[in-house]
Each structure stands twice: as C-alpha cells, then as structure tokens.
Design a protein around this motif. Structure first.
Motif, PDB file in Angstrom:
ATOM      1  N   ALA A 112      52.974-101.217 -64.598  1.00  0.00           N
ATOM      2  CA  ALA A 112      53.899-100.814 -65.602  1.00  0.00           C
ATOM      3  C   ALA A 112      55.026-101.436 -64.841  1.00  0.00           C
ATOM      4  CB  ALA A 112      53.964 -99.483 -66.087  1.00  0.00           C
ATOM      5  N   GLN A 113      56.075-102.317 -65.633  1.00  0.00           N
ATOM      6  CA  GLN A 113      56.638-102.682 -64.869  1.00  0.00           C
ATOM      7  C   GLN A 113      58.251-101.534 -64.517  1.00  0.00           C
ATOM      8  OE1 GLN A 113      59.310-107.211 -66.408  1.00  0.00           O
ATOM      9  NE2 GLN A 113      59.680-105.784 -67.858  1.00  0.00           N
ATOM     10  N   GLY A 114      58.661-101.375 -63.958  1.00  0.00           N
ATOM     11  CA  GLY A 114      59.800-100.199 -63.814  1.00  0.00           C
ATOM     12  C   GLY A 114      59.079 -99.215 -63.002  1.00  0.00           C
ATOM     13  N   GLU A 115      57.335 -99.555 -62.518  1.00  0.00           N
ATOM     14  CA  GLU A 115      56.826 -98.206 -61.961  1.00  0.00           C
ATOM     15  C   GLU A 115      56.943 -98.382 -61.061  1.00  0.00           C
ATOM     16  OE1 GLU A 115      52.545 -96.293 -62.075  1.00  0.00           O
ATOM     17  OE2 GLU A 115      53.345 -97.862 -63.270  1.00  0.00           O
ATOM     18  N   SER A 116      57.976 -97.211 -59.759  1.00  0.00           N
ATOM     19  CA  SER A 116      57.828 -96.895 -59.239  1.00  0.00           C
ATOM     20  C   SER A 116      55.600 -96.813 -58.027  1.00  0.00           C
ATOM     21  CB  SER A 116      58.023 -95.426 -58.197  1.00  0.00           C
ATOM     22  OG  SER A 116      59.550 -95.586 -58.645  1.00  0.00           O
ATOM     23  N   VAL A 117      55.605 -97.380 -57.160  1.00  0.00           N
ATOM     24  CA  VAL A 117      54.531 -97.467 -56.277  1.00  0.00           C
ATOM     25  C   VAL A 117      54.850 -96.948 -54.936  1.00  0.00           C
ATOM     26  CG1 VAL A 117      53.587 -98.777 -58.177  1.00  0.00           C
ATOM     27  CG2 VAL A 117      54.312-100.120 -56.548  1.00  0.00           C
ATOM     28  N   GLU A 118      53.423 -97.348 -54.196  1.00  0.00           N
ATOM     29  CA  GLU A 118      53.644 -97.273 -52.858  1.00  0.00           C
ATOM     30  C   GLU A 118      52.869 -98.022 -51.846  1.00  0.00           C
ATOM     31  OE1 GLU A 118      53.832 -94.304 -51.442  1.00  0.00           O
ATOM     32  OE2 GLU A 118      54.787 -93.280 -53.121  1.00  0.00           O
ATOM     33  N   LEU A 123      49.559-105.083 -57.628  1.00  0.00           N
ATOM     34  CA  LEU A 123      50.343-105.149 -58.663  1.00  0.00           C
ATOM     35  C   LEU A 123      49.840-105.936 -59.666  1.00  0.00           C
ATOM     36  CD1 LEU A 123      53.482-106.312 -56.218  1.00  0.00           C
ATOM     37  CD2 LEU A 123      52.371-103.647 -57.359  1.00  0.00           C
ATOM     38  N   LEU A 124      49.285-106.551 -59.458  1.00  0.00           N
ATOM     39  CA  LEU A 124      47.858-107.633 -61.011  1.00  0.00           C
ATOM     40  C   LEU A 124      46.902-108.570 -59.838  1.00  0.00           C
ATOM     41  CD1 LEU A 124      48.704-110.806 -59.968  1.00  0.00           C
ATOM     42  CD2 LEU A 124      51.706-110.031 -60.486  1.00  0.00           C
ATOM     43  N   GLN A 125      46.682-108.562 -60.577  1.00  0.00           N
ATOM     44  CA  GLN A 125      44.149-108.794 -60.469  1.00  0.00           C
ATOM     45  C   GLN A 125      44.818-110.744 -61.399  1.00  0.00           C
ATOM     46  OE1 GLN A 125      42.339-107.773 -58.842  1.00  0.00           O
ATOM     47  NE2 GLN A 125      41.485-109.623 -58.718  1.00  0.00           N
ATOM     48  N   LEU A 126      44.038-111.342 -60.662  1.00  0.00           N
ATOM     49  CA  LEU A 126      44.168-112.416 -60.465  1.00  0.00           C
ATOM     50  C   LEU A 126      42.336-112.563 -60.989  1.00  0.00           C
ATOM     51  CD1 LEU A 126      46.308-115.246 -58.757  1.00  0.00           C
ATOM     52  CD2 LEU A 126      46.631-114.306 -60.774  1.00  0.00           C
ATOM     53  N   ASP A 201      60.109-103.779 -60.460  1.00  0.00           N
ATOM     54  CA  ASP A 201      61.259-103.589 -60.819  1.00  0.00           C
ATOM     55  C   ASP A 201      61.104-104.468 -62.197  1.00  0.00           C
ATOM     56  OD1 ASP A 201      63.937-102.902 -61.353  1.00  0.00           O
ATOM     57  OD2 ASP A 201      64.522-105.099 -60.565  1.00  0.00           O
ATOM     58  N   ARG A 202      60.271-106.112 -62.236  1.00  0.00           N
ATOM     59  CA  ARG A 202      60.141-107.320 -62.887  1.00  0.00           C
ATOM     60  C   ARG A 202      58.969-108.167 -62.805  1.00  0.00           C
ATOM     61  NH1 ARG A 202      65.093-112.108 -63.685  1.00  0.00           N
ATOM     62  NH2 ARG A 202      63.937-112.929 -65.907  1.00  0.00           N
ATOM     63  N   GLN A 215      53.609-120.084 -57.505  1.00  0.00           N
ATOM     64  CA  GLN A 215      54.808-119.687 -58.498  1.00  0.00           C
ATOM     65  C   GLN A 215      55.273-118.183 -59.024  1.00  0.00           C
ATOM     66  OE1 GLN A 215      52.406-120.187 -62.342  1.00  0.00           O
ATOM     67  NE2 GLN A 215      53.623-118.711 -63.770  1.00  0.00           N
ATOM     68  N   GLU A 216      56.152-117.893 -58.782  1.00  0.00           N
ATOM     69  CA  GLU A 216      56.880-116.098 -58.610  1.00  0.00           C
ATOM     70  C   GLU A 216      55.953-116.055 -59.622  1.00  0.00           C
ATOM     71  OE1 GLU A 216      61.793-114.066 -58.421  1.00  0.00           O
ATOM     72  OE2 GLU A 216      61.024-116.022 -58.606  1.00  0.00           O
ATOM     73  N   LEU A 217      56.100-114.793 -59.071  1.00  0.00           N
ATOM     74  CA  LEU A 217      55.118-113.635 -60.344  1.00  0.00           C
ATOM     75  C   LEU A 217      55.624-112.462 -60.642  1.00  0.00           C
ATOM     76  CD1 LEU A 217      51.615-113.223 -58.284  1.00  0.00           C
ATOM     77  CD2 LEU A 217      52.424-115.011 -60.434  1.00  0.00           C
ATOM     78  N   VAL A 218      56.425-111.700 -59.591  1.00  0.00           N
ATOM     79  CA  VAL A 218      57.290-110.216 -59.706  1.00  0.00           C
ATOM     80  C   VAL A 218      58.429-110.068 -59.095  1.00  0.00           C
ATOM     81  CG1 VAL A 218      55.359-109.355 -60.836  1.00  0.00           C
ATOM     82  CG2 VAL A 218      55.708-109.170 -58.010  1.00  0.00           C
ATOM     83  N   HIS A 219      59.405-109.300 -59.389  1.00  0.00           N
ATOM     84  CA  HIS A 219      60.283-108.796 -58.515  1.00  0.00           C
ATOM     85  C   HIS A 219      60.105-106.999 -57.996  1.00  0.00           C
ATOM     86  CE1 HIS A 219      63.412-112.459 -59.977  1.00  0.00           C
ATOM     87  NE2 HIS A 219      62.338-112.510 -59.331  1.00  0.00           N
TER      88      HIS A 219
END
Length: 379
Positions: A112-118, A123-126, A201-202, A215-219
């Motif tokens: 989820a956006q804003g979640e802390s991860v190790e 982060l996502l799956q294509l 973060d985003r 293409q930009e995916l996440v911050h």
C-alpha cells in the motif's frame, strides 16, 4: 568810583542770563534732550572708572580641573561554547524514483502507498507470462547445448569430431547462456523490489495500467535518518569541523540531534558561501523532509566575556569596540568579536581575562583621558 563799579556789575549779570536764556530758546528741544542724556551717560561712566581705579584688583587663583567621574564594572572571562546559526533545507536520507525496465500490464500491487517495507520487498507485479515462457525455453536450450558440447568433447578425445564442429557447439552454448541471463533479468524486472528499507511514498500507476519501459512507477524514500543542507558564509567556514554537534530546530520548536558530516572545499562562485551537510536521526519517522529548519552548529569552546549589549559601540572604522579603564585610570578602547547576542546579554572575545568596562559615562570622556573611577559595587 566803587559805587559805579558795583552798579555796572549788577547791570551786566542780568544781561548774560537773558542772553543764555535766549540761546536756549533758540535750540530745538529734541537736540537739547539728547545732549542732556549724553552728558548723563558720560557722568555715570566717569564715576565707574574712578571707582574702579580706587579699588584694588582681585587676585585670580588658578583653577584646577578635577578628573571626570565614570562608573566601571569588573568583568572576568569564562569558557563559552559559541553556536553558528544558519537556515537549512531538510531532505530524506535516501530517495529514488523506480522506473519500469520492461513493458507490461500491472497485475498486482502488494504494498500500500505509504507503507514501510524492508529491503528486497516486491513493490508491484507486471504480467510476466511470456517472459517466464521464454526463460523456460532458454533453460531447455541451455541443457541441450551443454549435452551436445559434452558429447563433442568425448568424440574429440577419440578423434571422431572435427575442431570446427567442436567450436560451433562451444559458441552455441555461450549464446544460449547469454540469452538465458538476459531473459531471467527481464523476468525479474516484472517484479520491482525495494532497494533499501524505507517507505513506499507515492505510487504513480494503478492496477491494470499498461506501462512502457522507462515509465516512472513509484517514489521510494528512507527517512529513518535525514540530511540537512545549508550554506555557510565564507568568513565562518574556518570555525567548522566535520563531526561537530548540531541542533536541528524544527518549525514546531522541537529539536533533533545531529552532527556535521560534510563541508565543501570550494565556495559557491555566486554566493561565496560553502555547502555543508548535517546528518540527523529521525527515530519517529516524522514527516518533515522537504521543509526547512534552523541549525545551531556547536563550535569549539573559547575564552569570552558576557556583557550587556549597551556596552558595545562602533568606532570610526565601523569595528565593534568596548571602552575600559587601564591600570593608570585612563580610558582605553578594545576591538572585540561578537560571538552571540540576545536582548539582555552578548558574548564577545578579544578582551583581557579581567577588565574594568565603563558602564556609565563612556560617551563623555575621550580616549587616553584620566578619569576618576567609581566601581559599580560601591554604589
């Protein structure tokens, strides 16, 4: 004969009086009044001159001027740790933008956006169906190429295979291995991972979007620590050293503790100031990155005096000075360096360890003038 003379005199006197009266009648009354006033002034002045001449002159005594009186107070130096205050910009310790390395449809968003991860978290799956099939095919080709090369090596030992055929099989195995490595890498790009522990973060894509390579995916950011950047005036940079403690005061007046981690070796050519970087811990993961803060850099301790700002003044050259009294009770002036100043007190360096500063009357005496000193404690 005597009778005749006496009679003539009696006759002449009235004639002279009448002549005088006739003369006075002929004079303008205004001129007559002015003449009388002039005679009166001359008479009065002659009287003062005569009286002054009769009186003995006074003996003039030499006037001895007493020294001007000023008030002074004894000030003693003490150790003081000055602070250099500047404004800084807060940035995350690490911040990256993750971009697509391959094209494909977004089929899963596990974080989820804003979640802390190790570090290493997906982060996502294509969509990776075609790339997974390609990897499986190349793995089979790699096994075949390895088997063919192994058989050719056995035939060569028996002189039953040509050198050319053997080299062709070696090249084929290398080609397949290269393609397999590229296919496996492309497959891994369908599952972007967190490069370090931080915050998702985003997110700039949604489920079902088809993304293109580049293409930009996440911050992705790490704010467990913060870096604060600032510019230091060139006249102050010599007082800085890496490792000096720094107090980071935020807009809500809360404080973070940090230390100076970097000092630029070359000044900015436009501002003539030096870039510095401060590292500060952010254990509560406060959302303050991108904002501003006030930095107080703890400098080395110095021997200084604490005094009232009213005792400071500027000399003719614009230098900051204070006035004091030396051992011969004469007024002296000393240039000082201002370390810090507040409403009620200021810290300066450049004075002797003990000094009698003039607290009252400094503006009424000249440099080098001998004065009468009254210590403030005696009032």
């Amino acid at each position: 004969m005597a009778f005749i003379l006496h009679k003539s005199i009696r006759i002449k006197a009235p004639l002279r009086l009448r002549s005088a009266l006739l003369f006075l009648k002929g004079i303008n009354p205004l001129w007559l009044a002015l003449g009388l006033v002039l005679l009166l002034i001359i008479w009065l002045a002659s009287g003062d001159v005569l009286r002054s001449a009769d009186e003995a002159p006074d003996v003039t005594e030499e006037v001895v001027e007493s020294p001007s009186r000023i008030e002074a107070e004894l000030y003693e130096a003490e150790y003081y740790q000055p602070e250099l205050g500047v404004q800084g910009r807060i940035e995350p310790w690490r911040q990256i933008q993750i971009i697509a390395r391959v094209s494909g449809e977004v089929i899963d968003l596990p974080v989820a956006q804003g979640e802390s991860v190790e570090s290493g978290s997906v982060l996502l799956q294509l969509d990776a169906e075609e790339r997974a099939a390609r990897v499986a095919q190349l793995e089979a080709d790699a096994e075949l190429a390895a088997a063919e090369l192994s058989g050719a090596e056995q035939l060569r030992r028996q002189d039953l295979a040509s050198q050319i055929e053997y080299l062709r099989l070696v090249a084929e195995r290398a080609r397949v291995a290269t393609e397999l490595e590229a296919a496996e890498m492309a497959l891994s790009y369908t599952r972007p991972e967190a490069p370090f522990s931080g915050i998702f973060d985003r997110r700039l894509i949604e489920l079902g979007d088809y993304v293109q390579s580049g293409q930009e995916l996440v911050h992705f950011t790490d704010i467990s620590r913060l870096r604060i950047m600032a510019q230091i005036p060139q006249q102050e940079v010599a007082r800085l050293n890496v490792g000096q403690p720094v107090e980071v005061q935020l807009l809500d007046d809360s404080v973070l503790r940090g230390e100076l981690r970097h000092i630029a070796t070359v000044a900015d050519p436009e501002t003539r100031s030096f870039f510095v970087e401060v590292e500060a811990e952010n254990p509560d993961l406060r959302r303050i990155a991108g904002g501003t803060a006030s930095l107080k850099i703890q400098l080395a301790e110095v021997f200084a005096h604490q005094l009232s700002p009213s005792l400071l003044s500027l000399d003719g050259d614009g230098r900051l000075v204070v006035r004091y009294v030396d051992e011969d009770e004469r007024v002296r002036e000393q240039e000082v360096r201002l370390l810090s100043a507040g409403r009620d007190s200021a810290w300066v360096e450049g004075l002797p360890e003990q000094v009698r500063l003039i607290t009252q009357g400094a503006g009424f005496v000249e440099l080098g003038q001998q004065v009468e000193v009254v210590m403030a404690e005696e009032d």
